[in-house]
Design an enzyme around this catalytic site. Structure first.
Site, PDB file in Angstrom:
ATOM      1  N   HIS A 250       0.623  -1.064   0.031  1.00  0.00           N
ATOM      2  CA  HIS A 250      -0.023   0.198   0.116  1.00  0.00           C
ATOM      3  C   HIS A 250       0.931   1.305   0.145  1.00  0.00           C
ATOM      4  O   HIS A 250       0.698   2.252  -0.885  1.00  0.00           O
ATOM      5  CB  HIS A 250      -0.899  -0.226   1.191  1.00  0.00           C
ATOM      6  CG  HIS A 250      -1.691   1.080   1.387  1.00  0.00           C
ATOM      7  ND1 HIS A 250      -2.868   1.302   0.598  1.00  0.00           N
ATOM      8  CD2 HIS A 250      -1.691   2.103   2.246  1.00  0.00           C
ATOM      9  CE1 HIS A 250      -3.567   2.457   1.083  1.00  0.00           C
ATOM     10  NE2 HIS A 250      -2.604   2.952   1.986  1.00  0.00           N
TER      11      HIS A 250
ATOM     12  N   GLU B  13      -1.955  -4.824  -4.403  1.00  0.00           N
ATOM     13  CA  GLU B  13      -2.672  -4.466  -3.309  1.00  0.00           C
ATOM     14  C   GLU B  13      -4.215  -4.841  -3.433  1.00  0.00           C
ATOM     15  O   GLU B  13      -4.725  -5.145  -2.089  1.00  0.00           O
ATOM     16  CB  GLU B  13      -2.472  -2.828  -3.331  1.00  0.00           C
ATOM     17  CG  GLU B  13      -3.033  -2.176  -2.113  1.00  0.00           C
ATOM     18  CD  GLU B  13      -3.616  -0.824  -2.136  1.00  0.00           C
ATOM     19  OE1 GLU B  13      -3.766  -0.428  -3.545  1.00  0.00           O
ATOM     20  OE2 GLU B  13      -3.779  -0.053  -1.298  1.00  0.00           O
TER      21      GLU B  13
ATOM     22  N   ASN C  28      25.361 -24.988  -0.821  1.00  0.00           N
ATOM     23  CA  ASN C  28      26.229 -26.190  -0.648  1.00  0.00           C
ATOM     24  C   ASN C  28      25.584 -27.228   0.250  1.00  0.00           C
ATOM     25  O   ASN C  28      25.510 -28.312  -0.011  1.00  0.00           O
ATOM     26  CB  ASN C  28      27.648 -26.037  -0.401  1.00  0.00           C
ATOM     27  CG  ASN C  28      28.718 -25.853  -1.563  1.00  0.00           C
ATOM     28  OD1 ASN C  28      28.288 -26.358  -2.782  1.00  0.00           O
ATOM     29  ND2 ASN C  28      29.759 -25.199  -1.528  1.00  0.00           N
TER      30      ASN C  28
END
Lengths: 709, 120
Positions: free
Chosen positions: A48, A70, A427
C-alpha cells in the site's frame, strides 16, 4: 506553490526497499493454510505504501503494477480470498519485480515492463477469475496516478441547465455534523469564494430547541442558499463532499422546482460509473495473459544495482557521538587554558588532562566505528527466500534457523560476506541435506535443518553455517582429489587435511553438476573472499550427522589486530589472525632443499622460509641469525616462516590505504601510523608468500641459514 | 498559519506533506503512526490532523476515534489520507469521526487546496 518532488525520491526508494524486504519476509513466514492476520497486514501495508508513494512521486508504472497486488492483498486481508501456493509464488515474484523496477528508476532508467505486465496479467486473471465483484469493489480508480483530488467526479449529468444561471441549495445538517470537525460556516465561506460573493444565504432557526433542551455541541441551524453565478455542479459537490452523509443536501438548478431536485442529489453517490470503467480496464489485458507467459524466460538485461552509499544510523549512536565530541571540546578547552600560562606546578593537572584526552579519543574512536556497524540481519534476511526457492527446486524439505541476527559488524565486511554465505548455504542444501526419502531411511526427520549462527568472540565475529545432512564424504573427497591430481596417489592424509581439500581450486565432488552448486568453482573462491577480509574459514564434519562451516572475521576492515615486528630499523605489522606461531631461529630445524630455498621442519611439516629483509630489500648489517625469530604465518592454507629480528608488541592499528596515499606495493596491504608518528607497513601475507615464491634465487643466495642450523 | 499534525508511516509521504505545509507557512508536527500521534496530541492541541489510514501499531481510523475522545480534539478537523476512495472505507473514517479525506495520490497543490477547506 510548486514543490520539487524529486527531493523525496531517495527516501521513497529507501523505504520502498525496506517495504519490499518486509513483504518478502512476511510472505516467507506465511503459512498458506492458516495465514496470520498480522503478517498479512504488514505485507498489505508495505504494498500500500509503495503504491501510494509511487503514485505521488510520479512513478505510475510502479503504482499501476502495485495496484493489482494491493487489491489482491486487501481481499485476503478482509477474508474475501484465501491464499494458495501459486499466489504466494506470484507475490514473491512480484516483490522481485517491483524491486527491479525501483532499481531501474533509481538508476535513472526506464523499467522494462515485460515482466511486470505479464505478472500483472496473471494477478488480474486471479482477481477477475474468482470474484469479479470483489475486484470491482476494490478498484478505486486512483491507480492511474492522475491525482484527481477524489472529488465528485461522479457527478455526471446532474448539472445540465444549472451552469448557465445558478443554483438553489438546501443544506440541512444532521445535529451531530459538528462532531466530525465539519463546520457549516467554512463551507458557506468557501462557496461564497468560488461564486465571487454572488449568493444569498438564509439561515433557518426553527429547529433550535428551547434553552433547556439545547445541546451546545449540536448543529440546529440549516440554510437555503441561492447562488446567482454559473458554477459547475461538481464545484458545489466538492464543497459538501465530506458531509453528504451528515446532512441533507439538495442542489437544483435555479428556475426549477425544489421538488425535482431530489433526482440530482443521487448523483452524489454516483461513484459507480467510474468504478465500472475500472473493471473493464482490469479485465482487458487478461486475454493476452497466457501468451506472453511463455516468453518469461527471456530476462531483460539487468543493470548493475547501485550500491547504496548511505547508511541508516541509530539515533542513539549519533547522540552518543555528539555527547562525546562535547566532552572532547571540554577537555580541549581545559588543556588550552592550562597551556596559556603554564607553570611546572600544574604538571599534574596537565597529566590528568592528557589522560582525559586519551580517554575521550578512544571512546570517540569506538563510537565512530559503531556507526558503521549494522546488524547481520541485513545479510541473513535474504536467506529465507533463498532456502525456500532452492529447497523447492531440489525437492527437499529444508528448515532454516537463524540465531544471532542482531550481531553487529562493519557494513563493508557485510557487503562482501553475502556471496560466500550464499555459496555455503547452497552447498549445504545441495550436497549436505539428503532427499526426504534418504533421510527417513537414515532415521532422520524428513525436514533437513540449516542453521545460521552469528556471535561475537574476542574481537571477531563468528558465523557458523551448520546442516544436519550427510556430512562430508572423506573417501569420495580423497578419491576425487587423487583423480584430479590435487594430491598424489599414495597420499596419506588426516581427516582435517581431507576436509581442507574442498577449498582447493578446481576441486568438485559433485557426481552430477547441478545448476546450483558443484561446479568446483566455489569453495576456493569462498576461502579467498574470506581471506581478503582478513578472516578464516574452517570446516567440521561428521558422517551422517552433518557439516559445520565456521567463518571468523574481524569486526571491521578499518582496524586490524596486528603483531608488530622489527626488521633492521623498520617496523612491519602482521595481521594477528594470520600468525600460527612464532619460534626462535636458534634451535629450529632448517634445511636446504633443492639448492636455494630453505625450509623449516616444523613438527612433521616442511615450511618455506622467507627472509623479510631480503624480500623487501632492507639494507642489512651482517649479523648472526641466532637471535632472530621465525614468525610462522598461514595464507591460502599454506604456511610460511618469516624471519624477523624481533617481536614487538601487539596492538590495534588503523589501516590506511597505501594505494590512495602512495601506490600499490607488492606484499603490502596497507600502512598505519604508530604512536610515535612513524609509518609502519602492514604485510599482505598471501601476497608476500607469492612474492617470495617468485623471488629469484640469485637474491637469496646470500642467506646463510646453515650458520644457525 | 496553522499548526498541523501529520501522521504517516511512510517517511517519504511524511516529508512531502511536511515540506509542502511548511512551505505554505504552517507549523508541522510529525508522527509515524497512530500511537505516536496520540501521544503528541495528548500534550498539545493542533488546528488540523492529517493522517494516513494504513499504519502499524494504530491505524488512522483508530487514531481518529481516540482523538475524538480528547476534549481538545472534539471538533478539530481530521483529514484521512487514503488511496481507498471506496464508500465503506470512507464510511469507516466518518464513523470514527474523520472530517474528510484526501485521496492519494495527491500533489502538493491539491493538498494545500484541500486543507484550506477546513482551516481558518
Amino acid at each position: 506553490m510548486s514543490v520539487d518532488l524529486s527531493q523525496f525520491h531517495q527516501v521513497f526508494y529507501e523505504e520502498s526497499y525496506e517495504g519490499l524486504d518486509a513483504m518478502e519476509q512476511g510472505l516467507l513466514e506465511m503459512d498458506v493454510t492458516a495465514p496470520d492476520d498480522e503478517v498479512i497486514n504488514t505485507i498489505f501495508r508495505a504494498a500500500h505504501s509503495i503504491k501510494g508513494g509511487s503514485g505521488t512521486f510520479g512513478f505510475n508504472q510502479v503504482a499501476n503494477f502495485t495496484h493489482v497486488i494491493e487489491t489482491l492483498l486487501d481481499e485476503v486481508r478482509s477474508g474475501d480470498r484465501g491464499l494458495d501456493q501459486n499466489t504466494m509464488d506470484l507475490l514473491l515474484e512480484s516483490v522481485d519485480c517491483m524491486r527491479g523496477m525501483l532499481e531501474e528508476l533509481q538508476a535513472g532508467g526506464e523499467p522494462d515492463m515485460t515482466t511486470p505486465d505479464q505478472l500483472r496479467a496473471k494477478f488480474e486473471a486471479i482477481l477477475s477469475g474468482e470474484s469479479a465483484g470483489d475486484a470491482a469493489g476494490a478498484g478505486d480508480g486512483s491507480a492511474g496516478g492522475a491525482g484527481d483530488g477524489g472529488a465528485g467526479d461522479g457527478a455526471d449529468g446532474g448539472g445540465e441547465g444549472g451552469d448557465g444561471v445558478g443554483w438553489l441549495i438546501e443544506f440541512i445538517p444532521e445535529p451531530q455534523m459538528l462532531q466530525t470537525g465539519n463546520e457549516a460556516t467554512r463551507m458557506l465561506r468557501q462557496l461564497n469564494e468560488i461564486c465571487e460573493g454572488k449568493m444569498a444565504v438564509t439561515a433557518h432557526v426553527d429547529r433550535v430547541p428551547g434553552f433547556h433542551d439545547l445541546n451546545p455541541e449540536h448543529c440546529y441551524l440549516y440554510w437555503h442558499i441561492t447562488v446567482n453565478f454559473p458554477l459547475e455542479r461538481t464545484a458545489i459537490d466538492e464543497i459538501f463532499e465530506w458531509v453528504v452523509d451528515d446532512a441533507e443536501i439538495n442542489i437544483s438548478p435555479l428556475g426549477q422546482d425544489v421538488e425535482s431536485a431530489a433526482a440530482p442529489s443521487e448523483a452524489q453517490e454516483a461513484q459507480a460509473p467510474s468504478e465500472t470503467a475500472q473493471v473493464v480496464d482490469i479485465a482487458q489485458p487478461q486475454v493476452e495473459a497466457s501468451a506472453p507467459a511463455e516468453a518469461q524466460a527471456q530476462a531483460a538485461p539487468k543493470k548493475a544495482p547501485q550500491e547504496s552509499s548511505s547508511i541508516r544510523v541509530d539515533i542513539d549512536k549519533v547522540d552518543n557521538l555528539i555527547n562525546m565530541v562535547g566532552e572532547l571540546v571540554i577537555t580541549q578547552s581545559m588543556l588550552g587554558e592550562l597551556g596559556e600560562n603554564f607553570d611546572m606546578a600544574h604538571v599534574q593537572r596537565l597529566q590528568e588532562g592528557l589522560a582525559q584526552l586519551e580517554h575521550n579519543t578512544r571512546e570517540l574512536q569506538e563510537s565512530v566505528m559503531k556507526i558503521r556497524m549494522m546488524p547481520i540481519s541485513f545479510v541473513f534476511s535474504r536467506f529465507p527466500r533463498l532456502v525456500r526457492d532452492t529447497a523447492r527446486k531440489l525437492d527437499k524439505q529444508i528448515e532454516l534457523r537463524m540465531i544471532g541476527e542482531h550481531t553487529e559488524l562493519d557494513k563493508t565486511v557485510m557487503e562482501k560476506l553475502g556471496d560466500p554465505m550464499v555459496h555455503l548455504i547452497r552447498n549445504s542444501m545441495d550436497h549436505g541435506i539428503e532427499s526426504p526419502a534418504e533421510r527417513v531411511a537414515n532415521g532422520k526427520s524428513e525436514t533437513g535443518l540449516v542453521e545460521l549462527k552469528a556471535y561475537h568472540q574476542s574481537g571477531n565475529i563468528v558465523i557458523e553455517i551448520e546442516d544436519d545432512g550427510a556430512g562430508l564424504n572423506t573417501e569420495r573427497i580423497l578419491r576425487k582429489a587423487k583423480e584430479n591430481g590435487v594430491v598424489p596417489q599414495d597420499a596419506n592424509l588426516s581427516q582435517e587435511q581431507i576436509f581442507d581439500l574442498i577449498f582447493q581450486p578446481g576441486f568438485s565432488t559433485a557426481d552430477v553438476v547441478s545448476d546450483l552448486s558443484g561446479r568446483g568453482v566455489g569453495m576456493d573462491v569462498v576461502r579467498r573472499n574470506i581471506a581478503a577480509l582478513n578472516g578464516s574459514i574452517e570446516v567440521f564434519s561428521e558422517k551422517d550427522k552433518g557439516s559445520r562451516f565456521v567463518i571468523r572475521l574481524p569486526l571491521t576492515l578499518a582496524i586490524l589486530d596486528g603483531q608488530l615486528v622489527q626488521v633492521e630499523d623498520q617496523i612491519y605489522i602482521f595481521p594477528l589472525v594470520s600468525i600460527v606461531e612464532s619460534i626462535q631461529y636458534k634451535g629450529s630445524k632448517l634445511s636446504n632443499v633443492g639448492g636455494h630455498n630453505d625450509v623449516l621442519l616444523l613438527r612433521d611439516e616442511y615450511v618455506p622460509i622467507v627472509m623479510l629483509n631480503q624480500l623487501f630489500d632492507i639494507a642489512s648489517q651482517e649479523k648472526p641469525l641466532d637471535d632472530s625469530i621465525i614468525v610462522v604465518v598461514e595464507a591460502d592454507g599454506e604456511k610460511v616462516g618469516v624471519v624477523v629480528d624481533e617481536l614487538l608488541g601487539q596492538q590495534q592499528v588503523v589501516i590506511k590505504s597505501l594505494e590512495e596515499n602512495y601506490k600499490k606495493v607488492d606484499g603490502i596491504s596497507g600502512a598505519t601510523i604508530l604512536g610515535d608518528g612513524t609509518v609502519a607497513l602492514i604485510i599482505d601475507v598471501s601476497g608476500m608468500s607469492k612474492m617470495s615464491a617468485n623471488h629469484t634465487p640469485a637474491q637469496s643466495k646470500n642467506v646463510k641459514p646453515h650458520k644457525a642450523a | 498559519m496553522a499548526k498541523i499534525l501529520a501522521v504517516d508511516d511512510s517517511a517519504s509521504m511524511r516529508q512531502m506533506v511536511s515540506f509542502t505545509l511548511k512551505g505554505a507557512g504552517h507549523d508541522v508536527v510529525e508522527a509515524s503512526d497512530g500511537v505516536e500521534a496520540y501521544k503528541i496530541a495528548q500534550g498539545t492541541s493542533v488546528d488540523l490532523v492529517l493522517s494516513d489510514v494504513n499504519m502499524p501499531n494504530m491505524n488512522g481510523i483508530e487514531l481518529c476515534a481516540k482523538l475524538r475522545t480528547l476534549a481538545t480534539y472534539k471538533f478539530t478537523p481530521i483529514l484521512m489520507l487514503t488511496t481507498e476512495s471506496t464508500g465503506d472505507k470512507k464510511m469507516a473514517g466518518k464513523t470514527a469521526g474523520a472530517t474528510g479525506w484526501i485521496v492519494k495520490p495527491f500533489n502538493p497543490d491539491q493538498l494545500l487546496t484541500t486543507i484550506k477547506k477546513v482551516l481558518g
